[in-house]
Design an enzyme around this catalytic site. Structure first.
Site, short mmCIF file in Angstrom:
data_model
loop_
_atom_site.label_atom_id
_atom_site.label_comp_id
_atom_site.label_asym_id
_atom_site.label_seq_id
_atom_site.Cartn_x
_atom_site.Cartn_y
_atom_site.Cartn_z
N TYR A 1 0.81 -1.23 0.00
CA TYR A 1 0.00 0.00 0.00
C TYR A 1 0.84 1.27 0.00
O TYR A 1 2.04 1.23 0.06
CB TYR A 1 -1.08 -0.02 1.07
CG TYR A 1 -0.71 -0.06 2.55
CD1 TYR A 1 0.55 0.26 3.04
CD2 TYR A 1 -1.71 -0.40 3.47
CE1 TYR A 1 0.80 0.23 4.40
CE2 TYR A 1 -1.44 -0.42 4.84
CZ TYR A 1 -0.19 -0.10 5.29
OH TYR A 1 0.05 -0.12 6.63
N GLU A 2 0.11 2.38 -0.16
CA GLU A 2 0.74 3.71 -0.28
C GLU A 2 1.72 3.73 -1.48
O GLU A 2 2.79 4.31 -1.40
CB GLU A 2 1.44 4.07 1.03
CG GLU A 2 1.75 5.55 1.21
CD GLU A 2 0.56 6.47 1.06
OE1 GLU A 2 -0.50 6.17 1.62
OE2 GLU A 2 0.70 7.48 0.35
N GLY A 3 1.31 3.11 -2.59
CA GLY A 3 2.18 2.99 -3.77
C GLY A 3 3.03 1.75 -3.63
O GLY A 3 3.92 1.71 -2.78
#
Lengths: 251, 592
Positions: B435-437
């Site tokens: 997550y978060e890229g």
């Protein structure tokens, strides 16, 4: 009413104690220090009494090296109103501290003094009783419950036979046991506020108290290491060894 | 049962002896952040993490979140723990004092984030997301929105979420479909379904404030047509329940005590944050901090896993040392006598300590970017941060998973058993790489965006200080054994950077094919540079007799291990990078 609590900076209770190489005492350099856990309980009790509206003002006092002021900051971060610091370079011993506390109490005129029942560094358990005797005040030591009503402090103590409740006429000295309360976590805003509060300083000279230790420590040694147990072949041998080696009377 | 002690000695070493955190107290607004205050705050935070959050980590994982009648109940003890956390004022540590925060440096916030994630990563997500919502409104919201929401978010009586992902779009948010219809009173009615929303619904706070990406009716298609809205669960002025409802929670591999929700918006009332169609650029301004936080999650899990692996390796008796019996009074020697166990533990230790130093260095630059009076200094710090964020996010989370996995290996079969608590760290760590890229996206960000910017201006913000350090320290006898190893690796990074940039210009697939290996190469040098600085600091302390506990000696020995045993990976990475895209792209999609 006004409450005075005492706090002491000691080696953190989590730290495994090491002795100095010259056996003169316990190593404190590079060791984590924090507030004596029984004093935390005293602070918590004072702050609760303030929150309940029983106390009007709370004051914390400490004696020791300049770093001991951090302990006062901790007390203020928990909610204590004012702090008083007495710089002492030598080891602080019960008698000197009790003398100095009496002088401070004559000046501050608190209605109640709450102290830890002992400091976990040398476990003397003396300062509270000495102070009470010098002041001529009633004392309730090892308090596990405290109620203030009608000008009296009702102190419950855990004794061998069960619970004992004393009614003390105020002013009085109370020392705290573990079950009195669970100290709160210092909140971040209070830590920040405590940093900005002034700490009043009173030197031993101003107090007119001599902190020179009256007890001399000759040697500090670790307890002998535990020896491993042994197996005995039968009950008779066990009783024989208990009687003759351990010198236990089995009547 | 796992154990955790906040690594305060390590943290204080990095703050005071390696990165010079005391400089921050000289910045306007940070006057309170003196070393003494920071020390006190760290002690208090450590106590809270060890005594309140950590004991709920395993039980929270075991129990998970409950979903009943569109409501979520967090695991036993979470409500009380959140209450203690909130009452302690920890939510507002680095928030604006105008809204009730303490205005302390982000660096300190990052340090404490690591502790929270070590103690209980699932728990940490609730305040973490709230901080994200705070940032979105603080940076882009109108004065009225700020007044309404920020004091409550800072106090933690309300929590926040970030609603980005939809079923058909995760990485590619340009595809998103949630709609926002303007209403006559200036508000908007939002309709659509968001998935994977951490903390979307729970029982910790009075209200939940969703930051939602959606499209206005006149929005251009793609990424340039997305706007940001604030959608509260209960409307602030009336307390009316808004039309945003949790449709379910996910059953996940890890972070089970964190509620990952599907959120249905059925004409929910919301307000625009920032300008129409500028939602993505608003997101970008918060991304650095958010990605650093995710890196710290990986670090936090690696730290707690390492602590437990070391403890287990000391206790567990198994086999005799190869060189002869070490503990004759015991039936076998402890694991820690065996070279391969010690190699694993040192790998974990060297990565954790190096990664922490890098993350805190980047965090300090975030503060300089935010507060320094000199414009050039701010700009330089901003460049450094922009360059390092993808490296920190990807490398610290990869390390998080690798190190937690190594901890399981130290435990042997007992690492695979849930009761012992180490496999949870690996499961919890796995999401941080995604997550978060995703870490693949981080690598593309580094190679495609950061490296390319202004012909390598960002790269120079790292390369030049490194070169200056090498020049200044070239005669330092304490570093003599490390410098040749570092310089050789650093030279490879410089050459690889030029090669990837040149090839990428001609053919973007070249950059794409090199990206992940390049990021990893970059990370080994960035962490290696921190190890040089730590070795320098430790070597200065050693001769003064200030090493009673053996701390500095251990530092130097860990540095030695890093340069001798981990740094050589750059050689393999370099060869892979230079081999080019052809060996990847020649393979036909049908051939798999």
């Amino acid at each position: 009413m006004k409450i005075l609590v005492t706090v002491k900076r000691v080696i953190d209770y989590n730290v495994k104690i090491r002795l100095k190489a010259d056996a003169s005492g316990v190593e404190t350099a590079n060791v984590k220090m924090s507030m004596n856990p029984f004093d935390e309980i005293a602070v918590e009790e004072a702050v609760r009494l303030k929150e309940k509206g029983v106390a009007r003002e709370t004051l914390a006092v400490t004696f020791g090296p300049s770093q001991a002021q951090e302990t006062l900051r901790t007390a203020m971060a928990m909610g204590i109103d004012r702090a008083l610091y007495v710089p002492v370079d030598t080891e602080t011993q019960s008698l000197g501290v009790a003398h100095a506390l009496k002088k401070i109490i004559d000046r501050e005129k608190p209605d109640l003094v709450i102290m830890g029942k002992q400091a976990i560094d040398n476990d003397s358990s003396q300062t509270g009783p000495i102070l009470a005797a010098q002041l001529g005040w009633p004392q309730g030591t090892f308090a596990s419950k405290l109620d203030i009503k009608d000008g009296k402090a009702y102190v419950t103590r855990e004794i061998d036979g069960g619970l004992e409740t004393l009614a003390l006429t105020l002013p009085a000295v109370i020392t705290t046991d573990l079950r009195l309360n669970t100290p709160r976590y210092a909140s971040l805003p209070n830590i920040m506020k405590a940093k900005k509060k002034p700490i009043e300083v009173l030197t031993p000279d101003e107090l007119g108290v001599d902190f020179t230790p009256t007890l001399q420590i000759l040697k500090v040694a670790p307890p002998p290491p535990r020896k491993g147990g042994i197996k005995v072949p039968d009950v008779a041998t066990l009783i024989d060894r208990l009687t003759n080696e351990a010198k236990i009377k089995l009547s | 049962m796992p154990v955790y002690k906040a690594p305060l000695e390590e943290i204080r070493f990095i703050l005071t002896e390696v990165i010079g955190a005391r400089e921050l107290a000289a910045l306007p607004g940070y006057e309170d952040a003196t070393p003494e205050t920071v020390d006190t705050i760290l002690d208090a935070a450590a106590q809270l993490c060890e005594e309140v959050l950590f004991p709920l980590n395993q039980s929270g994982d075991e129990e998970g979140c409950h979903f009943v009648d569109n409501k979520v109940r967090t695991p036993e003890g979470f409500v009380e723990a959140y209450h203690t956390f909130r009452e302690g004022g920890w939510m507002g540590l680095s928030c604006d004092p105008a809204f009730g925060g303490q205005g302390l440096p982000l660096l300190l916030n990052c340090v404490i984030d690591e502790l929270v994630c070590s103690a209980n990563m699932s728990f940490g997500l609730y305040p973490g997301l709230t901080h994200g919502a705070y940032n979105a409104i603080a940076k882009h919201g109108s004065e009225a929105l700020k007044q309404t929401y920020l004091p409550k978010l800072v106090a933690g009586t309300w929590t926040g979420t970030m609603c980005l992902t939809e079923a058909h779009c995760g990485t590619d948010l340009g595809l998103l479909r949630t709609k926002a219809e303007p209403q006559t009173d200036g508000s908007y009615a939002l309709s659509g379904t968001k998935i994977f929303i951490s903390a979307g619904e729970h029982d910790l706070s009075e209200n939940i404030i969703h930051l939602v990406l959606a499209r206005l009716p006149d929005a251009p298609s793609g990424i340039k047509g997305i706007s940001l809205f604030v959608v509260p669960k209960f409307l602030p002025d009336t307390g009316v329940r808004n039309a945003v409802v949790c449709g379910g929670i996910e059953h996940k591999m890890g972070i089970k005590a964190s509620a990952t929700c599907t959120m249905n918006f059925d004409g929910a009332t919301g307000w625009l944050v920032g300008k129409p169609h500028k939602g993505m650029s608003a997101m970008f301004t918060m991304m650095n901090e958010a990605r650093l936080m995710v890196g710290l999650q990986g670090l936090g899990l690696a730290e707690v896993a390492t602590q437990n692996a070391v403890a287990y390796a000391r206790e567990r008796l198994q086999m005799r040392a190869l060189t002869g019996v070490k503990c004759p009074d015991k039936p076998a020697d402890p694991l820690i006598v065996h070279p391969d166990i010690r190699r694993t533990l040192l790998t974990m230790k060297a990565l954790v300590e190096g990664c922490r130093a890098l993350a805190l260095e980047v965090a300090k630059k975030l503060d300089i970017e935010a507060k320094h009076p000199d414009e050039n200094t701010r700009a330089e710090a901003a460049d450094f941060v922009a360059l390092m964020i993808p490296v920190v996010k990807a490398f610290l989370t990869d390390t998080g998973f690798d190190v937690t996995n190594m901890a399981m290996q130290i435990y042997g079969g007992h690492g695979y058993i849930r009761d012992n608590g180490v496999e949870q760290y690996a499961r919890d760590a796995r999401i941080t790489q995604i997550y978060e890229g995703t870490n693949g996206i981080q690598a593309l960000d580094l190679v495609g965006r950061k490296m390319a910017e202004d012909y390598g201006r960002l790269l120079r913000r790292f390369f030049h200080p490194v070169a200056a350090f090498l020049e200044a320290e070239k005669e330092n006898p304490a570093l003599a054994e490390f410098l040749p190893l570092f310089i050789s690796a650093f030279t490879k990074l410089q050459t690889a950077s030029l090669t990837v940039a040149a090839r990428g210009l001609a053919n973007p697939d070249e950059a794409g094919a090199a990206a992940t290996d390049y990021l990893r190469l970059f990370a080994f040098i960035a962490v290696g540079f921190m190890w040089l600085r730590m070795a320098k600091a430790a070597a200065e302390k050693l001769p003064c007799g200030g090493d009673r506990t053996g701390f500095y000696d251990a530092k130097l020995k860990t540095a030695r291990f890093y340069f001798a045993r981990l740094m050589p990976q750059v050689n393999a990475l370099n060869l892979a990078i230079l081999s080019g895209a052809k060996n990847i792209m020649d393979f036909p999609a049908e051939g798999f």
